[in-house]
Scaffold this motif. Structure first.
Motif, PDB file in Angstrom:
ATOM      1  N   SER A 108       3.543 -11.192  75.628  1.00 26.37           N
ATOM      2  CA  SER A 108       3.991 -11.256  77.015  1.00 26.37           C
ATOM      3  C   SER A 108       4.244  -9.845  77.516  1.00 26.37           C
ATOM      4  CB  SER A 108       5.276 -12.086  77.137  1.00 26.37           C
ATOM      5  OG  SER A 108       6.328 -11.449  76.448  1.00 26.37           O
ATOM      6  N   ALA A 109       4.111  -9.690  78.826  1.00 30.79           N
ATOM      7  CA  ALA A 109       4.488  -8.424  79.437  1.00 30.79           C
ATOM      8  C   ALA A 109       5.999  -8.269  79.331  1.00 30.79           C
ATOM      9  CB  ALA A 109       4.059  -8.412  80.904  1.00 30.79           C
ATOM     10  N   TYR A 155      -1.996 -13.881  76.604  1.00 29.54           N
ATOM     11  CA  TYR A 155      -1.045 -12.956  77.225  1.00 29.54           C
ATOM     12  C   TYR A 155      -0.416 -13.610  78.439  1.00 29.54           C
ATOM     13  CZ  TYR A 155       0.497  -8.644  79.643  1.00 29.54           C
ATOM     14  OH  TYR A 155       1.218  -7.676  80.279  1.00 29.54           O
ATOM     15  N   ASP A 207       1.764 -13.243  81.800  1.00 28.34           N
ATOM     16  CA  ASP A 207       2.014 -12.194  82.781  1.00 28.34           C
ATOM     17  C   ASP A 207       2.913 -12.725  83.907  1.00 28.34           C
ATOM     18  OD1 ASP A 207       0.701  -9.344  83.619  1.00 28.34           O
ATOM     19  OD2 ASP A 207       1.052 -10.549  85.410  1.00 28.34           O
ATOM     20  N   HIS A 223      -3.098  -2.314  83.235  1.00 31.04           N
ATOM     21  CA  HIS A 223      -3.525  -3.520  82.517  1.00 31.04           C
ATOM     22  C   HIS A 223      -4.681  -3.231  81.566  1.00 31.04           C
ATOM     23  CE1 HIS A 223      -1.002  -5.976  85.214  1.00 31.04           C
ATOM     24  NE2 HIS A 223      -1.106  -6.876  84.267  1.00 31.04           N
ATOM     25  N   ILE A 226      -5.463 -14.714  79.850  1.00 26.67           N
ATOM     26  CA  ILE A 226      -4.236 -14.397  80.577  1.00 26.67           C
ATOM     27  C   ILE A 226      -3.715 -15.636  81.302  1.00 26.67           C
ATOM     28  CG2 ILE A 226      -5.474 -13.610  82.656  1.00 26.67           C
ATOM     29  CD1 ILE A 226      -3.239 -11.478  82.978  1.00 26.67           C
ATOM     30  N   SER A 283       9.069 -10.391  84.005  1.00 27.15           N
ATOM     31  CA  SER A 283       8.556 -10.270  82.635  1.00 27.15           C
ATOM     32  C   SER A 283       9.659 -10.524  81.609  1.00 27.15           C
ATOM     33  CB  SER A 283       7.938  -8.892  82.414  1.00 27.15           C
ATOM     34  OG  SER A 283       8.915  -7.864  82.534  1.00 27.15           O
ATOM     35  N   PHE A 330      -0.281 -17.362  83.714  1.00 29.67           N
ATOM     36  CA  PHE A 330       0.732 -16.972  84.689  1.00 29.67           C
ATOM     37  C   PHE A 330       1.792 -18.069  84.841  1.00 29.67           C
ATOM     38  CE2 PHE A 330      -3.527 -15.511  85.969  1.00 29.67           C
ATOM     39  CZ  PHE A 330      -3.360 -14.132  85.887  1.00 29.67           C
TER      40      PHE A 330
END
Length: 456
Positions: free
Chosen positions: A90-91, A196, A198, A181, A338, A98, A340
Motif C-alpha cells: 500500500s502507499a 498495490y 492506492d 508512481h 492497482i 494512505s 483503489f
C-alpha cells in the motif's frame, strides 16, 4: 492518416480533462472507467455504467450511525481490494488517505503487507519541509508493525521521466507528478509484489466539507460563516480576514455570473481559469471564454447550488475517470494490479448522503471519516491539518528549461494557437505558480514532435 482533433486540443488547454472524453485524434473514440459507449442510429454517446442513489442512508442521519457506516464500508472495501493477494503493498505517504488504507490492512488481519514511502532526497530548507512526511509514515509503520520500504528519489522529475512516459501513454496526460508512481511501481516489481492499494480520489470521495461555507454564504448566515471560516484558518495557523470570507462566500451569490467572471479576470492573485484559458489565442475561442466555462460546468464554478449537488459533480467527474485510466495504464506497464479502496460505490453513496455539517466541523475537514478511523489509524495522522507538496522535483526541472527554446518549438509545431505574449508575461515569468501549465505545454509539444504532427 491520423490527424489532430482541434476541439480536443482546445478543451485540453482550457480544462485539462473534459466531459467529452475525446482523444487527440479525429475519429478515434475511447471509453473510460465507469462508462460505456452507446451507438444508436449512427450516433455515439457516453453513458454511465451506474448512478448514485440519493435515498440510501437517508434514515441514518445522526452522526454516530453514519460514522459507523463509514468505518464498516471502508474496511469492507479495503478487504475486498486485498482479496486473492498473497503479497500486498500500500502507499504510505503519511497523509490521511494512505495511512488509513495501510492501517486498515493491518486492522483486518492482513498478512505480508509492505508499505511503500517515497523520500525526496537532496532537498533543503523550505522545499524539504514541504515534502517531508516521514514522521507520520514511520509512526504508522511502527505502530502497525508493517514492513516499511522507503524509496529515495534523486535527480528525477517530470522532464527526466518524459522518455518512459511517452512509451506508456498514447497521448499527453499532464501528469506533472506521475514520475513518483514510476519509481513506486519499479520498486514493487523488484520486490515481487503485484497488488498495490492506492489512496487516489480519497479527497473527492469523502469530501472536505468546504462547500458548507458556500452554503452558509448563499443562505446569508453570515455570523455562522465567519465563525466557521475563522476556526478553519486558526486550525491551520493561517491569517484570517473577514473581508476575504465575504468576498469568497457571499458576494458570488449577489451578482450575476458574467459580472463575477469580469471581476475574477481582474484579480491579481492566480485565477486558474484565466491562467489556463488565456494561454490560447483568442481566435480559437469561438463563442467566448465565459460561455465555454458555463457549457463545461453547467454554471459558474463558485456558484454552487448545494453541497450535495457539488459533491455529486465531484463523484461523477471526468478527472476521477481519467485518473483511474492513467494510473491503471501505468501500473499495467510494470505488471502491477492497482486497486483503489476509496472508489467503492457504497462508500461514495454514503458520503454523498452525509450532511456537510459532519464533513467540516469546528475547522476540521473530512471530520466524520477521521472519527470513523479512530482506533485504526494513529491519532497523530487523524489530527493533522497539513498536507505535503509533492512537486519540488518537477518544479526544479521545469525552472531549468530554456523558455525561449520552448516558445520557439511551440510556434513551429502549433503555429498561432497560443498567445505568446501572454505566455511570456503571465506564465513563464511566474514559474513557481505556473509550472504545471508549463509542463502541460512542454509535454504536448514533445508528443507532437514524436508523432510527427502539427497543429494546423
Amino acid at each position: 492518416n491520423l490527424s489532430l482533433n482541434l476541439k480536443k486540443v482546445i478543451n485540453y488547454f482550457m480544462f485539462l480533462n473534459t466531459t467529452s472524453g475525446d482523444t487527440f485524434y479525429k475519429k478515434i473514440i475511447r471509453t473510460l472507467p465507469r462508462e460505456y459507449l452507446k451507438i444508436s442510429q449512427g450516433k455515439i454517446s457516453r453513458e454511465e455504467i451506474y448512478c448514485y442513489s440519493h435515498s440510501k442512508y437517508i434514515g441514518a442521519n445522526d452522526f454516530e450511525s453514519l460514522k459507523n457506516q463509514f468505518k464498516k464500508l471502508f474496511l469492507r472495501s479495503v478487504k475486498n481490494c486485498a482479496r486473492d493477494s498473497i503479497n500486498i503493498s500500500s502507499a504510505l505517504s503519511g497523509g490521511l488517505d494512505s495511512s488509513s488504507i495501510t492501517s486498515s490492512l493491518e486492522y483486518i488481519g492482513g498478512k505480508n503487507i509492505t508499505a511503500k514511502t517515497v523520500i525526496f532526497g537532496n532537498l533543503k530548507g523550505s522545499q524539504n519541509n514541504k515534502v517531508d512526511e516521514t514522521y507520520y509514515s514511520n509512526l504508522v509503520a511502527k505502530q502497525k508493525n508493517i514492513e516499511h520500504h522507503k524509496i529515495k528519489l534523486t535527480n528525477t522529475g517530470c522532464i527526466s521521466d518524459l522518455k518512459i512516459t511517452r512509451k506508456i501513454f498514447p497521448e499527453p496526460t499532464g501528469l506533472v507528478n506521475g514520475y513518483i508512481h514510476h519509481e513506486i511501481f519499479k520498486s514493487l516489481k523488484s520486490s515481487g509484489i503485484n497488488t498495490y492499494l492506492d489512496g487516489f480520489a480519497g479527497d473527492s470521495i469523502i469530501g472536505h466539507g468546504y462547500t458548507k461555507l458556500y452554503e452558509l454564504g448563499k443562505k446569508f448566515r453570515i455570523f455562522e460563516l465567519i465563525k466557521e471560516d475563522r476556526i478553519l484558518h486558526e486550525k491551520r495557523g493561517a491569517k484570517y480576514s473577514v473581508l476575504r470570507t465575504i468576498k469568497m462566500y457571499v458576494i458570488p451569490f449577489l451578482i450575476p455570473s458574467k459580472v463575477l467572471w469580469r471581476i475574477d479576470k481582474m484579480r491579481k492573485t492566480k485565477n486558474w481559469q484565466k491562467t489556463w484559458i488565456y494561454r490560447i489565442n483568442k481566435k480559437y475561442l469561438n463563442g467566448g471564454v465565459f460561455n465555454k466555462i458555463i457549457k463545461e460546468f453547467g454554471r459558474y464554478p463558485v456558484k454552487i447550488t448545494s453541497a450535495r449537488s457539488s459533491h455529486l459533480e465531484n463523484l461523477k467527474s471526468i478527472n476521477i475517470s481519467m485518473g483511474i485510466y492513467n494510473a491503471s495504464l501505468l501500473a499495467k506497464h510494470y505488471g502491477i494490479n492497482i486497486r483503489f479502496p476509496f472508489l467503492s460505490k457504497k462508500l461514495m453513496e454514503l458520503s454523498l448522503n452525509t450532511p456537510v455539517k459532519y464533513k467540516l466541523h469546528e475547522g476540521i475537514d473530512r471530520y466524520i471519516f477521521r472519527e470513523a478511523m479512530r482506533g485504526i489509524t494513529p491519532d497523530a495522522v487523524l489530527n493533522r491539518t497539513t498536507k505535503a507538496d509533492m512537486s519540488p522535483f518537477s518544479f526544479n526541472e521545469i525552472s531549468n528549461l530554456d523558455d525561449q527554446k520552448i516558445l520557439n518549438s511551440l510556434k513551429k509545431n502549433t503555429g498561432d494557437f497560443f498567445d505568446y505574449d501572454f505566455l511570456k508575461k503571465e506564465i513563464f515569468s511566474k514559474k513557481s505558480l505556473n509550472f504545471a501549465e508549463i509542463y502541460q505545454m512542454y509535454e504536448f509539444n514533445e508528443w507532437l514532435e514524436i508523432e510527427g504532427l502539427k497543429l494546423d
